[in-house]
Design a protein around this motif. Structure first.
Motif, PDB file in Angstrom:
ATOM      1  N   LEU A 183      14.235   9.945  -0.541  1.00 12.40           N
ATOM      2  CA  LEU A 183      14.701   8.142  -1.544  1.00 12.40           C
ATOM      3  C   LEU A 183      14.054   8.094  -3.043  1.00 12.40           C
ATOM      4  O   LEU A 183      14.142   9.329  -3.559  1.00 12.40           O
ATOM      5  N   ASP A 184      14.338   6.755  -3.437  1.00  8.99           N
ATOM      6  CA  ASP A 184      14.375   7.024  -4.782  1.00  8.99           C
ATOM      7  C   ASP A 184      12.637   6.788  -5.314  1.00  8.99           C
ATOM      8  O   ASP A 184      12.033   6.111  -4.342  1.00  8.99           O
ATOM      9  N   VAL A 185      12.180   7.405  -6.505  1.00  9.96           N
ATOM     10  CA  VAL A 185      10.984   6.822  -7.001  1.00  9.96           C
ATOM     11  C   VAL A 185      10.476   5.550  -6.519  1.00  9.96           C
ATOM     12  O   VAL A 185       9.436   5.234  -6.559  1.00  9.96           O
ATOM     13  N   GLY A 186      10.909   4.397  -7.319  1.00  7.24           N
ATOM     14  CA  GLY A 186      10.956   3.414  -6.463  1.00  7.24           C
ATOM     15  C   GLY A 186      10.377   3.299  -4.833  1.00  7.24           C
ATOM     16  O   GLY A 186       9.239   2.454  -4.448  1.00  7.24           O
ATOM     17  N   SER A 187      11.802   3.517  -3.997  1.00  8.45           N
ATOM     18  CA  SER A 187      10.870   2.993  -2.428  1.00  8.45           C
ATOM     19  C   SER A 187       9.848   4.395  -2.524  1.00  8.45           C
ATOM     20  O   SER A 187       9.032   3.836  -1.193  1.00  8.45           O
ATOM     21  N   ILE A 188       9.660   5.404  -3.066  1.00 11.88           N
ATOM     22  CA  ILE A 188       8.721   6.585  -2.412  1.00 11.88           C
ATOM     23  C   ILE A 188       7.513   5.179  -2.485  1.00 11.88           C
ATOM     24  O   ILE A 188       6.335   5.427  -1.776  1.00 11.88           O
ATOM     25  N   GLU A 189       6.982   5.058  -4.208  1.00  7.42           N
ATOM     26  CA  GLU A 189       6.258   3.932  -4.271  1.00  7.42           C
ATOM     27  C   GLU A 189       5.801   3.483  -3.160  1.00  7.42           C
ATOM     28  O   GLU A 189       5.273   3.201  -2.613  1.00  7.42           O
ATOM     29  N   PHE A 190       7.162   2.196  -2.779  1.00  3.74           N
ATOM     30  CA  PHE A 190       6.582   0.948  -2.029  1.00  3.74           C
ATOM     31  C   PHE A 190       6.199   1.627  -1.059  1.00  3.74           C
ATOM     32  O   PHE A 190       5.441   0.790  -0.093  1.00  3.74           O
ATOM     33  N   ILE A 191       6.811   2.719  -0.434  1.00  2.00           N
ATOM     34  CA  ILE A 191       6.674   2.944   0.864  1.00  2.00           C
ATOM     35  C   ILE A 191       5.148   4.105   0.858  1.00  2.00           C
ATOM     36  O   ILE A 191       4.183   3.105   1.811  1.00  2.00           O
ATOM     37  N   HIS A 192       4.436   4.040   0.390  1.00  8.97           N
ATOM     38  CA  HIS A 192       3.593   4.971   0.344  1.00  8.97           C
ATOM     39  C   HIS A 192       2.278   4.042  -0.127  1.00  8.97           C
ATOM     40  O   HIS A 192       1.422   4.257   0.485  1.00  8.97           O
ATOM     41  N   ARG A 193       2.619   2.853  -0.429  1.00  7.13           N
ATOM     42  CA  ARG A 193       1.609   1.614  -0.628  1.00  7.13           C
ATOM     43  C   ARG A 193       1.492   1.113   0.761  1.00  7.13           C
ATOM     44  O   ARG A 193       0.374   0.569   0.773  1.00  7.13           O
ATOM     45  N   GLN A 194       2.597   1.233   0.997  1.00  7.54           N
ATOM     46  CA  GLN A 194       3.021   0.051   2.581  1.00  7.54           C
ATOM     47  C   GLN A 194       1.079   1.345   3.379  1.00  7.54           C
ATOM     48  O   GLN A 194       0.932   0.877   4.221  1.00  7.54           O
ATOM     49  N   ILE A 195       2.027   2.819   3.583  1.00  8.46           N
ATOM     50  CA  ILE A 195       1.307   3.420   4.304  1.00  8.46           C
ATOM     51  C   ILE A 195      -0.232   3.425   4.261  1.00  8.46           C
ATOM     52  O   ILE A 195      -1.203   3.255   4.940  1.00  8.46           O
ATOM     53  N   VAL A 196      -0.998   2.890   2.201  1.00 12.65           N
ATOM     54  CA  VAL A 196      -2.202   3.339   2.503  1.00 12.65           C
ATOM     55  C   VAL A 196      -2.758   2.010   3.083  1.00 12.65           C
ATOM     56  O   VAL A 196      -3.841   1.788   3.406  1.00 12.65           O
ATOM     57  N   ASP A 197      -2.248   0.971   2.155  1.00 14.62           N
ATOM     58  CA  ASP A 197      -2.418  -0.438   2.767  1.00 14.62           C
ATOM     59  C   ASP A 197      -3.119  -0.319   4.153  1.00 14.62           C
ATOM     60  O   ASP A 197      -3.890  -0.994   4.473  1.00 14.62           O
ATOM     61  N   GLN A 198      -2.102   0.033   5.330  1.00 16.17           N
ATOM     62  CA  GLN A 198      -2.345   0.187   6.448  1.00 16.17           C
ATOM     63  C   GLN A 198      -3.668   1.037   6.805  1.00 16.17           C
ATOM     64  O   GLN A 198      -4.156   0.477   7.798  1.00 16.17           O
ATOM     65  N   ARG A 199      -3.857   1.860   6.350  1.00 16.03           N
ATOM     66  CA  ARG A 199      -5.043   2.431   6.459  1.00 16.03           C
ATOM     67  C   ARG A 199      -5.901   1.959   6.188  1.00 16.03           C
ATOM     68  O   ARG A 199      -7.077   2.055   6.733  1.00 16.03           O
ATOM     69  N   ASP A 200      -5.819   1.144   5.121  1.00 11.06           N
ATOM     70  CA  ASP A 200      -7.171   0.893   4.651  1.00 11.06           C
ATOM     71  C   ASP A 200      -7.442  -0.711   6.335  1.00 11.06           C
ATOM     72  O   ASP A 200      -8.446  -1.078   6.036  1.00 11.06           O
ATOM     73  N   ALA A 201      -6.433  -0.989   6.328  1.00  9.50           N
ATOM     74  CA  ALA A 201      -6.679  -1.945   7.823  1.00  9.50           C
ATOM     75  C   ALA A 201      -7.034  -1.764   8.736  1.00  9.50           C
ATOM     76  O   ALA A 201      -7.345  -2.081   9.663  1.00  9.50           O
ATOM     77  N   GLY A 202      -7.141  -0.644   9.129  1.00  3.24           N
ATOM     78  CA  GLY A 202      -7.803   0.600  10.202  1.00  3.24           C
ATOM     79  C   GLY A 202      -6.136   1.372  10.545  1.00  3.24           C
ATOM     80  O   GLY A 202      -6.691   1.199  12.319  1.00  3.24           O
ATOM     81  N   LEU A 203      -5.167   1.363  10.094  1.00  9.18           N
ATOM     82  CA  LEU A 203      -4.177   2.218  11.008  1.00  9.18           C
ATOM     83  C   LEU A 203      -4.355   3.907  11.161  1.00  9.18           C
ATOM     84  O   LEU A 203      -5.092   4.286  10.096  1.00  9.18           O
ATOM     85  N   ALA A 204      -4.751   4.590  11.960  1.00  8.80           N
ATOM     86  CA  ALA A 204      -5.022   5.916  12.136  1.00  8.80           C
ATOM     87  C   ALA A 204      -3.548   6.848  11.697  1.00  8.80           C
ATOM     88  O   ALA A 204      -1.994   6.248  12.510  1.00  8.80           O
ATOM     89  N   VAL A 205      -3.316   7.227  10.529  1.00 15.52           N
ATOM     90  CA  VAL A 205      -1.964   7.675  10.024  1.00 15.52           C
ATOM     91  C   VAL A 205      -1.736   9.443  10.213  1.00 15.52           C
ATOM     92  O   VAL A 205      -2.461  10.014   9.924  1.00 15.52           O
ATOM     93  N   LEU A 206      -0.949   9.463  11.379  1.00 15.99           N
ATOM     94  CA  LEU A 206      -0.028  11.398  10.894  1.00 15.99           C
ATOM     95  C   LEU A 206       0.925  11.741  10.064  1.00 15.99           C
ATOM     96  O   LEU A 206       2.202  10.872  10.500  1.00 15.99           O
ATOM     97  N   LEU A 207       0.616  12.411   9.320  1.00 17.48           N
ATOM     98  CA  LEU A 207       2.238  12.194   8.424  1.00 17.48           C
ATOM     99  C   LEU A 207       2.777  13.609   8.369  1.00 17.48           C
ATOM    100  O   LEU A 207       1.582  14.805   7.940  1.00 17.48           O
ATOM    101  N   ILE A 208       3.840  13.658   8.753  1.00 13.13           N
ATOM    102  CA  ILE A 208       4.272  14.753   8.396  1.00 13.13           C
ATOM    103  C   ILE A 208       5.520  15.258   7.316  1.00 13.13           C
ATOM    104  O   ILE A 208       6.031  14.202   7.631  1.00 13.13           O
ATOM    105  N   SER A 209       5.091  16.100   6.542  1.00 13.07           N
ATOM    106  CA  SER A 209       6.008  15.996   5.725  1.00 13.07           C
ATOM    107  C   SER A 209       5.828  17.549   4.603  1.00 13.07           C
ATOM    108  O   SER A 209       4.907  18.345   5.421  1.00 13.07           O
TER     109      SER A 209
END
Lengths: 367, 480
Positions: B411-437
């Motif tokens: 992905l382009d840098v802008g989309s990466i930023e956006f998706i990372h932001r979403q994942i972190v925000d959802q984590r803060d809202a109580g989501l459990a995240v398993l990230l494979i990368s």
């Protein structure tokens, strides 16, 4: 679908290729006629006369069109799920067997009940027969092309066994191997006196929008199309690919079975051995020509019905073999399957439309 | 565009996916014909009709996906198509092995010429690709994203080789989108954006933030802002999970791991160490498994994908074209791909398009998906927007756990930023995240805990200050 939508540039472009393929098909067949020393113009005008030029010829063309509509829809539906149902011919037989059995054995029902009952029986026969390869594919991954081809032979032999002189469905009073005639109440009514055109026409004309509705407006249709386009994504989204394949084969078989019952109830009124002469196989070509679009099945089926009906007259008139239409059909399919040739011949601009995909296996390989 | 590559140099071509780097180099290698313009080698205009011409001119290419034949040996692969044939039509194996050995010693590319490709690690296979080009007389070597499949240690090894080759007089073109690597290895850097050269510079004259700005066209946050995690109860628990791959070999070997609400657990590892099989097993896509998977306390080990998804798992598959999306379907159909047959999107078996459309429009807005209309085919969107569709679909269902596999690959840098932001925000809202990368940078910037996977096992779970790039690199390579 309004007329304006039908004539949008996109719709015209979509239809251009099949139409040009038909033109090329006739051109190649014309060359074959020329090579055999006959006159192609005469042959094709005889073909046209035999198909259209008097009311009787026209209604016979309609009669030949009906099985193509049902069977074309059956094969097209399979294509939508990425399935290549070559077994339409066998399912056609089974539908006829079930339909004729209910048609002659049940007595005392009014026509308004008996006809639908026998048609439903035909659908059930086709459904069950087609569900077998569906289940085998879903369970073991075996390719449906192989299984459906093999089941065709089983279906032919099974009907032979059932209706030969001592078979369980045979008419014991007849010297010829055939089933008893169906009850009068089970016959599809004749629409135009003096012709054989029967009420199955309405059934076929209803089947087209029903299949269209199923595919484009229901969850089942969405599931079928999703599995056909991308089985991996379907699976990852929680769609049961196996179940979808079984249900698709079943519905496809039910449509083929409906064709068989319709033929028995509307035209022959009994079932002879070697009942069909390749309707199920031709219908693969009908579905391809229509690019699996339910609406486009109607003109494609009509073309095939007209060719089938006109061929006999052409042979009588011009001594050109009726097999000529097989050449037309075959070359049309080649041109449909190889859009690049058509684009090259007619200098069409390349629209990045997907090539005709006969069947997509899970591995993504195409046949 | 103009681009000059000099001898004795490592020239990095930096740009986002779709900036035109690979296309440009395919032109140089004769795979794509230019519409206009000329290519000069040593000042002489040349016409390159195909790879054969390119090879004759001394241009060699190492593709992102290796072009090697696994059952053959290193030497056989290197000489393929350029064999020395003895009388009687036999290939001279000895001579081939000798030549390959000489070449590898000369450039410091340690490889055993008799080893079979299929048994070699990816880093060594890449050396074979480089040897292949050198054997054919390449003096201009193009490498397309060569580090994508390597461990950090292998990357260091590769950089050594590239420096060596440049020192011997070759010209190296290094295509990448990773800023750090460019700073480390390049002599000259050309930044491309939307098919044009933005700038040509040197590492000494710039810094990563400056390069990122050139690449994207605006200032970019290189780090993800996030507060410390506040993990709560465990949501996704793996209990000695064993999974087989397609060839029925053990791919995941007794993985035990629990992911708590409000935390991001990253699985680091070189691709092909069982991560895909692990993800597919959790999502119910691999029935052939042992051990247990618990989702929100419920045993879903034998559950179907449908059951797992509706039980509260969001799943972003690694391969969005193959598994994430149906490219021919519309954006809105893709947004309800796993919920199309539930209320309010269907009544009995009749789909309700108004409800689908309304929902799609909401998600398109919320996830900033750049689509002309919800009925546009998903395949016509850019890669970043396609991935946003997948993320929107999975997060839009409000799952309790998210399994995100390579969520920003390509992905382009802008989309990466956006998706990372979403994942972190959802984590803060109580989501459990398993990230494979397999992008270590992604793991390092997002994960609160890092599990390192090597040959199907979790070899270490690091937390807090113990999360260290070098240490993880060693663990990923199996050395620790």
């Amino acid at each position: 679908m309004t007329w304006r939508r039908l004539f949008r540039p996109a719709a015209v472009a979509l239809a251009a290729q099949p139409i040009l393929s038909i033109v090329c098909g006739f051109a190649v067949a014309g060359l074959a006629v020329l090579a055999s020393g006959a006159d192609p113009v005469q042959a094709f005008s005889a073909l046209f006369q035999g198909a259209f030029t008097n009311p009787r010829a026209f209604t016979e063309t309609m009669i030949a069109t009906l099985p193509y509509i049902f069977l074309g829809l059956a094969v097209a539906l399979g294509f939508k799920a990425g399935l290549f149902n070559i077994g339409a011919e066998g399912q056609f037989y089974l539908g006829a067997v079930f339909g004729v059995f209910i048609g002659y054995s049940v007595q005392g029902l009014p026509g308004i009940v008996h006809v639908p009952l026998a048609l439903l029986a035909g659908m059930l026969g086709g459904f069950l027969w087609a569900a077998i390869p569906g289940i085998i594919k879903a369970r073991t991954g075996a390719h449906e092309v192989i299984i459906t081809i093999m089941l065709n032979y089983v279906a032919f032999q099974l009907t032979d066994f059932l209706i030969n002189n001592r078979g369980p469905l045979a008419d014991k009073t007849s010297s010829a191997p055939r089933t008893p005639f169906i009850q009068h109440a089970a016959q599809l009514p004749i629409l135009i006196p003096g012709t054989r055109l029967h009420a199955g026409l309405f059934v076929a004309l209803v089947a087209i929008p029903v299949v269209w509705f199923l595919l484009s407006r229901t969850t089942v249709g969405f599931q079928i199309r999703t599995v056909g386009l991308n089985p991996s994504a379907a699976r990852a989204a929680g769609i049961s690919v196996g179940w979808t394949l079984v249900i698709t084969m079943g519905i496809s078989g039910a449509l083929a079975g409906l064709a068989g019952a319709d033929e028995v109830l509307g035209v022959s009124h009994f079932m002879p051995p070697s009942f069909s002469t390749g309707y199920g196989f031709d219908s693969i070509a009908v579905a391809l020509l229509a690019k699996s679009n339910p609406w486009a099945i109607l003109p494609a089926a009509f073309l095939f019905g007209a060719m089938r009906n006109g061929a006999t007259f052409m042979q009588l008139q011009t001594q050109v073999s009726a097999d000529l239409i097989s050449i037309v059909q075959a070359t049309v399919i080649i041109f449909i399957a190889a859009p690049a040739i058509i684009r090259w011949i007619f200098r069409l601009r390349h629209t990045p439309a997907a090539p005709v995909q006969l069947a997509k296996t899970d591995g993504g390989a195409t046949i | 565009m103009d681009l000059a590559i000099e001898w004795d140099q490592v020239h990095a071509l930096l740009g986002e996916n779709g900036a035109g780097k690979t296309t440009l180099m395919n032109v140089a290698y004769g795979l794509v014909r230019p519409d206009s313009g000329t290519i000069l080698v040593d000042g002489n205009p040349v016409v390159i009709h195909g790879p054969q011409d390119a090879i004759r001119l001394g241009i060699g290419m190492v593709h992102q996906h290796f072009m090697l034949i696994p059952p053959l040996t290193v030497a056989e692969n290197v000489i393929l198509g350029h064999e020395t044939v003895r009388a009687g039509g036999f290939v001279d194996q000895r001579a081939a092995e000798r030549e390959v050995r000489d070449l590898s010693q000369r450039y410091g590319l340690e490889v055993d010429p008799r080893a079979r490709i299929e048994g070699l690690p990816v880093g060594i296979q890449q050396r074979v690709e480089i040897l292949k080009s050198l054997y054919r007389g390449a003096r201009i070597l193009i490498l397309d994203e060569p580090t994508a499949v390597l461990t950090p240690q292998e990357v260091i090894g590769l950089f050594g080789i590239l420096r060596n080759l440049a020192g011997e007089g070759s010209a190296i073109v290094f295509i990448t989108h990773k800023l750090g690597e460019v700073m480390e290895v390049a002599d000259t850097i050309t930044v491309m954006r939307r098919g044009k050269v933005e700038a040509t510079t040197r590492p000494s004259e710039t810094n990563p933030a400056g390069l990122a700005r050139l690449m994207v066209g605006r200032p970019v946050l290189l780090r993800v802002d996030k507060a410390p995690a506040r993990p709560q109860r465990p949501v996704l628990e793996l209990d000695h999970l064993v999974v087989h791959d397609d060839r029925r070999r053990v791919a995941v070997d007794g993985v035990a791991l629990s992911v708590h609400a409000g935390e991001i657990v990253g699985i680091a590892g070189v691709e092909g160490n069982g991560q895909n099989e692990l993800a597919e097993a959790i999502a119910g896509l691999r029935p052939d498994r042992g051990g247990r998977v618990l989702l929100d306390g419920q045993d879903v080990t034998r559950a179907t994908t449908r059951h797992v998804l509706h039980g509260g798992l969001g799943f972003i598959p690694a391969d969005r074209h193959r598994m994430g999306l149906v490219l021919e379907h519309s954006v809105s159909d893709n947004l309800v791909l796993s919920t199309f047959d539930r209320a309010p999107f269907a009544r009995w078996i009749i789909r309700r398009f108004e409800a689908v459309l309304e929902y799609a429009q909401r998600l398109i807005k919320q996830f900033d998906i750049r689509a002309e209309s919800p009925s546009q085919p998903a395949g016509s969107l850019s890669g970043g927007n396609q991935q946003k569709v997948v993320a929107a679909r999975e997060l839009g269902r409000q799952p309790r756990a998210l399994l995100a596999s390579q969520p920003t690959r390509g992905l382009d840098v802008g989309s990466i930023e956006f998706i990372h932001r979403q994942i972190v925000d959802q984590r803060d809202a109580g989501l459990a995240v398993l990230l494979i990368s397999s992008e270590l940078d992604e793991i390092l910037s997002l994960a609160d805990r890092v599990a390192v996977m090597y040959r199907g096992r979790i070899v270490a779970i690091l937390e807090g200050d113990a999360i260290d790039r070098e240490r993880i690199g060693l663990l990923m390579a199996g050395a620790a």
